[in-house]
Design a protein around this motif. Structure first.
Motif, mmCIF file in Angstrom:
data_model
loop_
_atom_site.group_PDB
_atom_site.id
_atom_site.type_symbol
_atom_site.label_atom_id
_atom_site.label_comp_id
_atom_site.label_asym_id
_atom_site.label_seq_id
_atom_site.Cartn_x
_atom_site.Cartn_y
_atom_site.Cartn_z
ATOM 1 N N GLN A 1 76.551 0.382 -2.175
ATOM 2 C CA GLN A 1 77.117 1.726 -2.173
ATOM 3 C C GLN A 1 76.624 2.568 -1.005
ATOM 4 O O GLN A 1 77.002 3.730 -0.884
ATOM 5 C CB GLN A 1 76.740 2.453 -3.479
ATOM 6 C CG GLN A 1 77.180 1.742 -4.724
ATOM 7 C CD GLN A 1 76.469 2.282 -5.954
ATOM 8 O OE1 GLN A 1 75.661 3.203 -5.888
ATOM 9 N NE2 GLN A 1 76.773 1.694 -7.098
ATOM 10 N N ARG A 2 75.788 2.005 -0.150
ATOM 11 C CA ARG A 2 75.088 2.805 0.848
ATOM 12 C C ARG A 2 75.300 2.265 2.261
ATOM 13 O O ARG A 2 74.848 1.168 2.600
ATOM 14 C CB ARG A 2 73.602 2.818 0.526
ATOM 15 C CG ARG A 2 73.359 3.479 -0.823
ATOM 16 C CD ARG A 2 71.949 3.370 -1.260
ATOM 17 N NE ARG A 2 71.764 4.208 -2.445
ATOM 18 C CZ ARG A 2 70.676 4.208 -3.168
ATOM 19 N NH1 ARG A 2 69.666 3.435 -2.849
ATOM 20 N NH2 ARG A 2 70.583 4.989 -4.219
ATOM 21 N N ALA A 3 75.944 3.081 3.084
ATOM 22 C CA ALA A 3 76.152 2.703 4.485
ATOM 23 C C ALA A 3 74.820 2.504 5.195
ATOM 24 O O ALA A 3 74.693 1.628 6.051
ATOM 25 C CB ALA A 3 76.989 3.763 5.191
ATOM 26 N N PHE A 4 73.807 3.299 4.835
ATOM 27 C CA PHE A 4 72.515 3.199 5.517
ATOM 28 C C PHE A 4 71.795 1.896 5.210
ATOM 29 O O PHE A 4 70.811 1.554 5.868
ATOM 30 C CB PHE A 4 71.624 4.419 5.240
ATOM 31 C CG PHE A 4 71.132 4.562 3.823
ATOM 32 C CD1 PHE A 4 70.031 3.858 3.376
ATOM 33 C CD2 PHE A 4 71.754 5.445 2.948
ATOM 34 C CE1 PHE A 4 69.554 4.009 2.080
ATOM 35 C CE2 PHE A 4 71.291 5.615 1.658
ATOM 36 C CZ PHE A 4 70.193 4.892 1.223
ATOM 37 N N VAL A 5 72.281 1.151 4.231
ATOM 38 C CA VAL A 5 71.779 -0.197 3.965
ATOM 39 C C VAL A 5 72.706 -1.237 4.595
ATOM 40 O O VAL A 5 72.263 -2.137 5.301
ATOM 41 C CB VAL A 5 71.653 -0.463 2.447
ATOM 42 C CG1 VAL A 5 71.298 -1.917 2.181
ATOM 43 C CG2 VAL A 5 70.639 0.467 1.806
ATOM 44 N N LEU A 6 73.997 -1.093 4.344
ATOM 45 C CA LEU A 6 74.941 -2.130 4.759
ATOM 46 C C LEU A 6 75.079 -2.275 6.265
ATOM 47 O O LEU A 6 75.160 -3.400 6.775
ATOM 48 C CB LEU A 6 76.312 -1.885 4.123
ATOM 49 C CG LEU A 6 76.370 -2.090 2.611
ATOM 50 C CD1 LEU A 6 77.762 -1.778 2.090
ATOM 51 C CD2 LEU A 6 75.958 -3.500 2.232
ATOM 52 N N LEU A 7 75.128 -1.172 7.002
ATOM 53 C CA LEU A 7 75.293 -1.294 8.451
ATOM 54 C C LEU A 7 74.104 -1.979 9.118
ATOM 55 O O LEU A 7 74.299 -2.930 9.891
ATOM 56 C CB LEU A 7 75.607 0.057 9.090
ATOM 57 C CG LEU A 7 77.100 0.380 9.147
ATOM 58 C CD1 LEU A 7 77.729 0.536 7.786
ATOM 59 C CD2 LEU A 7 77.353 1.589 10.003
ATOM 60 N N PRO A 8 72.872 -1.558 8.847
ATOM 61 C CA PRO A 8 71.760 -2.291 9.459
ATOM 62 C C PRO A 8 71.630 -3.723 8.928
ATOM 63 O O PRO A 8 71.276 -4.631 9.685
ATOM 64 C CB PRO A 8 70.525 -1.460 9.132
ATOM 65 C CG PRO A 8 70.951 -0.326 8.296
ATOM 66 C CD PRO A 8 72.425 -0.325 8.184
ATOM 67 N N GLN B 1 83.019 -4.586 2.088
ATOM 68 C CA GLN B 1 81.863 -3.777 1.701
ATOM 69 C C GLN B 1 81.616 -2.660 2.717
ATOM 70 O O GLN B 1 81.316 -1.533 2.334
ATOM 71 C CB GLN B 1 80.621 -4.669 1.557
ATOM 72 C CG GLN B 1 80.710 -5.595 0.372
ATOM 73 C CD GLN B 1 79.659 -6.694 0.382
ATOM 74 O OE1 GLN B 1 79.175 -7.102 1.442
ATOM 75 N NE2 GLN B 1 79.310 -7.184 -0.801
ATOM 76 N N ILE B 2 81.761 -2.976 3.993
ATOM 77 C CA ILE B 2 81.616 -1.948 5.034
ATOM 78 C C ILE B 2 82.708 -0.888 4.873
ATOM 79 O O ILE B 2 82.445 0.313 4.957
ATOM 80 C CB ILE B 2 81.665 -2.574 6.442
ATOM 81 C CG1 ILE B 2 80.483 -3.516 6.660
ATOM 82 C CG2 ILE B 2 81.739 -1.497 7.525
ATOM 83 C CD1 ILE B 2 79.128 -2.855 6.729
ATOM 84 N N ALA B 3 83.933 -1.317 4.621
ATOM 85 C CA ALA B 3 85.048 -0.375 4.456
ATOM 86 C C ALA B 3 84.799 0.566 3.281
ATOM 87 O O ALA B 3 85.176 1.735 3.324
ATOM 88 C CB ALA B 3 86.357 -1.128 4.283
ATOM 89 N N ALA B 4 84.154 0.073 2.231
ATOM 90 C CA ALA B 4 83.919 0.883 1.026
ATOM 91 C C ALA B 4 82.973 2.048 1.278
ATOM 92 O O ALA B 4 82.972 3.017 0.527
ATOM 93 C CB ALA B 4 83.396 0.002 -0.103
ATOM 94 N N VAL B 5 82.139 1.967 2.335
ATOM 95 C CA VAL B 5 81.171 3.042 2.625
ATOM 96 C C VAL B 5 81.525 3.776 3.913
ATOM 97 O O VAL B 5 80.719 4.576 4.421
ATOM 98 C CB VAL B 5 79.730 2.502 2.694
ATOM 99 C CG1 VAL B 5 79.311 1.902 1.350
ATOM 100 C CG2 VAL B 5 79.567 1.480 3.817
ATOM 101 N N ALA B 6 82.724 3.558 4.417
ATOM 102 C CA ALA B 6 83.125 4.111 5.713
ATOM 103 C C ALA B 6 83.096 5.637 5.752
ATOM 104 O O ALA B 6 82.948 6.223 6.821
ATOM 105 C CB ALA B 6 84.504 3.597 6.103
ATOM 106 N N GLY B 7 83.214 6.303 4.626
ATOM 107 C CA GLY B 7 83.224 7.759 4.604
ATOM 108 C C GLY B 7 81.835 8.393 4.681
ATOM 109 O O GLY B 7 81.729 9.613 4.800
ATOM 110 N N GLN B 8 80.781 7.598 4.638
ATOM 111 C CA GLN B 8 79.421 8.135 4.682
ATOM 112 C C GLN B 8 79.007 8.393 6.137
ATOM 113 O O GLN B 8 79.284 7.591 7.023
ATOM 114 C CB GLN B 8 78.456 7.176 4.008
ATOM 115 C CG GLN B 8 78.732 7.010 2.524
ATOM 116 C CD GLN B 8 77.847 5.966 1.880
ATOM 117 O OE1 GLN B 8 76.735 5.710 2.323
ATOM 118 N NE2 GLN B 8 78.335 5.361 0.806
#
Length: 129
Positions: free
Chosen positions: A97-104, A117-124
């Motif tokens: 649920q967290r871009a700050f986890v998934l992107l790194p 999964q990346i698309a699901a957090v794209a708004g953060q």
């Protein structure tokens, strides 16, 4: 990250860039986040205890859930381990649920993160720095 590399039976094998993100489900200043891959002989609960010891050494306090903090070391994954204990849940229950986890994480372990999964957090709000 250097301190993590110094843990007993543990070494850093890769590290992501640092990312700045707005607080997620919290208030306060922006956070700086990164993901580090470790090779370790420590079992999950022993590794968690070491991470929490490092947080305390850095002045971490836990006055309430999602309080601003000086250091927050989360154990996201431990190999293929699946745990659900009062102390530790693996994989981390909110990491998807967290871009700050998934992107790194995607930066150092692209096989662990899907485009969906990346698309699901794209708004953060998050920025690689």
């Amino acid at each position: 990250m250097e301190v993590l590399d110094g843990l007993a039976q543990t070494r850093v094998v890769s590290r992501s860039s640092v990312y700045r993100s707005a607080p997620f489900e919290a208030t306060g200043p922006d956070f700086f986040n990164a993901v580090v891959a470790l090779e370790t002989e420590l079992e999950p609960l022993a590794l968690l205890a070491e991470l929490q010891r490092l947080e305390l050494q850095a002045g971490r306090e836990r006055p309430y859930r999602n309080a601003p903090r000086t250091l927050d070391l989360d154990l996201l994954l431990h190999g293929a381990a699946v745990l659900d204990t009062p102390t530790l849940t693996l994989p981390h229950p909110r990491m998807l649920q967290r871009a700050f986890v998934l992107l790194p994480l995607a930066e150092i372990a692209p096989d662990r993160v899907t485009p969906e999964q990346i698309a699901a957090v794209a708004g953060q709000v998050i920025e690689r720095i």
